[in-house]
Design a protein around this motif. Sequence first.
Motif, PDB file in Angstrom:
ATOM      1  N   ASP A  21      36.174 -13.165  54.652  1.00 51.66           N
ATOM      2  CA  ASP A  21      37.868 -12.835  55.637  1.00 51.66           C
ATOM      3  C   ASP A  21      38.620 -12.670  54.924  1.00 51.66           C
ATOM      4  O   ASP A  21      39.194 -13.486  53.946  1.00 51.66           O
ATOM      5  CB  ASP A  21      36.552 -13.745  57.074  1.00 51.66           C
ATOM      6  CG  ASP A  21      37.874 -13.108  58.514  1.00 51.66           C
ATOM      7  OD1 ASP A  21      37.701 -12.124  58.208  1.00 51.66           O
ATOM      8  OD2 ASP A  21      37.329 -13.526  59.135  1.00 51.66           O
ATOM      9  N   GLY A  22      39.206 -11.463  55.467  1.00 49.06           N
ATOM     10  CA  GLY A  22      40.880 -11.989  55.727  1.00 49.06           C
ATOM     11  C   GLY A  22      41.801 -11.006  54.731  1.00 49.06           C
ATOM     12  O   GLY A  22      42.799 -10.725  54.368  1.00 49.06           O
ATOM     13  N   ARG A  25      44.381  -9.408  56.441  1.00 49.87           N
ATOM     14  CA  ARG A  25      45.725  -9.934  56.423  1.00 49.87           C
ATOM     15  C   ARG A  25      46.456 -10.903  55.349  1.00 49.87           C
ATOM     16  O   ARG A  25      47.721 -10.530  55.077  1.00 49.87           O
ATOM     17  CB  ARG A  25      45.266 -11.400  57.063  1.00 49.87           C
ATOM     18  CG  ARG A  25      45.103 -11.717  58.315  1.00 49.87           C
ATOM     19  CD  ARG A  25      44.487 -13.206  59.247  1.00 49.87           C
ATOM     20  NE  ARG A  25      42.805 -12.414  58.630  1.00 49.87           N
ATOM     21  CZ  ARG A  25      42.413 -13.242  59.031  1.00 49.87           C
ATOM     22  NH1 ARG A  25      43.138 -14.943  59.029  1.00 49.87           N
ATOM     23  NH2 ARG A  25      41.029 -13.354  59.247  1.00 49.87           N
ATOM     24  N   ARG A  72      35.530  -1.347  65.205  1.00 54.74           N
ATOM     25  CA  ARG A  72      37.162  -1.141  64.928  1.00 54.74           C
ATOM     26  C   ARG A  72      37.065   0.434  64.452  1.00 54.74           C
ATOM     27  O   ARG A  72      36.498   1.031  64.530  1.00 54.74           O
ATOM     28  CB  ARG A  72      36.554  -1.688  63.100  1.00 54.74           C
ATOM     29  CG  ARG A  72      36.877  -3.048  62.745  1.00 54.74           C
ATOM     30  CD  ARG A  72      36.443  -4.029  61.617  1.00 54.74           C
ATOM     31  NE  ARG A  72      36.689  -5.087  62.293  1.00 54.74           N
ATOM     32  CZ  ARG A  72      37.252  -6.032  60.650  1.00 54.74           C
ATOM     33  NH1 ARG A  72      37.542  -5.361  59.452  1.00 54.74           N
ATOM     34  NH2 ARG A  72      37.033  -7.137  60.651  1.00 54.74           N
TER      35      ARG A  72
HETATM   36 MG    MG Z   1      38.231 -10.906  59.554  1.00 56.73          MG
END
Ligand code: MG
Length: 248
Positions: A21-22, A25, A72
Amino acid sequence: MNFKHEINPEKLPQHVAIIMDGNGRWAKQKGKLRIFGHQNGVTAVRDTAEAAAEIGVKYLTLYAFSTENWNRPKIEVEALMTLLVATINKETTTLLKNDIKLETIGDTESLPEKCRKELAEAIEKTKHCKRMTLVLALSYSSKWEIINGFKNIAEKVKTGKINVDDIDENLIDEYLCTKNYPDPELMIRTSGEHRISNFLLWQLAYAEFYFTEKLWPDFSKDDFYQAILDYQKRERRFGKTSEQISNQ
Ligand code: MG
Ligand code: IPE
Ligand code: IPE
């Protein structure tokens, strides 16, 4: 710092599962589009798979795309699918070089034709590999998997192939996508989120959880080894007392 040499080969988890995850970001921090993060996440996938194989982990499951991720924006989903095709195609050589077998769990039927074809090819080409199995969770969600399993069991009960009294833990294991793998002993999630996001709900019943603030594209071999070391420091009691465990 090199943590690899500190790992105790006697106390390795057989199966490690990771929620990568990430990516979004990571890209945002650099003023780039989310897909740039996904592209850079591929390096972390390669490094982590190699790191796991090098120390003798037998199964590595990576959560690559959840059922919920279909919600998404279309442009991101399409970019992810294109990236998946390109990555599988490019990385098959790396898998073969490292003697890693590729498998998938999830509703892969729902993936675009091109992805299914690329995956099928890589799975076929690596099926003889022995060192480690890399399992990609694609269009996967645990609730989807459990519902599917329940339906198949119910069908067999209806036709008399299964008795209700035969339904136990082992039987349920057999009806999940993970039937050929032991349950993960360690689950890692990157990016500082402390949740499970519909991943392996049944299989993680007794897993150790390890959370790191690192965003997925920055996750390195050493980060993986640090997670293993942290796991090795823990006492796994399975409901027993600490004294019982140390007397074993
Ligand atoms: Mg995520
Ligand atoms: C993980 O990174 C990759 C996928 C879910 C496909 P994210 O895309 O979720 O990145 P963040 O969480 O938005 O930073
Ligand atoms: C979980 O990440 C799914 C994958 C890593 C593929 P998400 O980023 O989609 O999770 P939530 O929705 O924030 O919990």
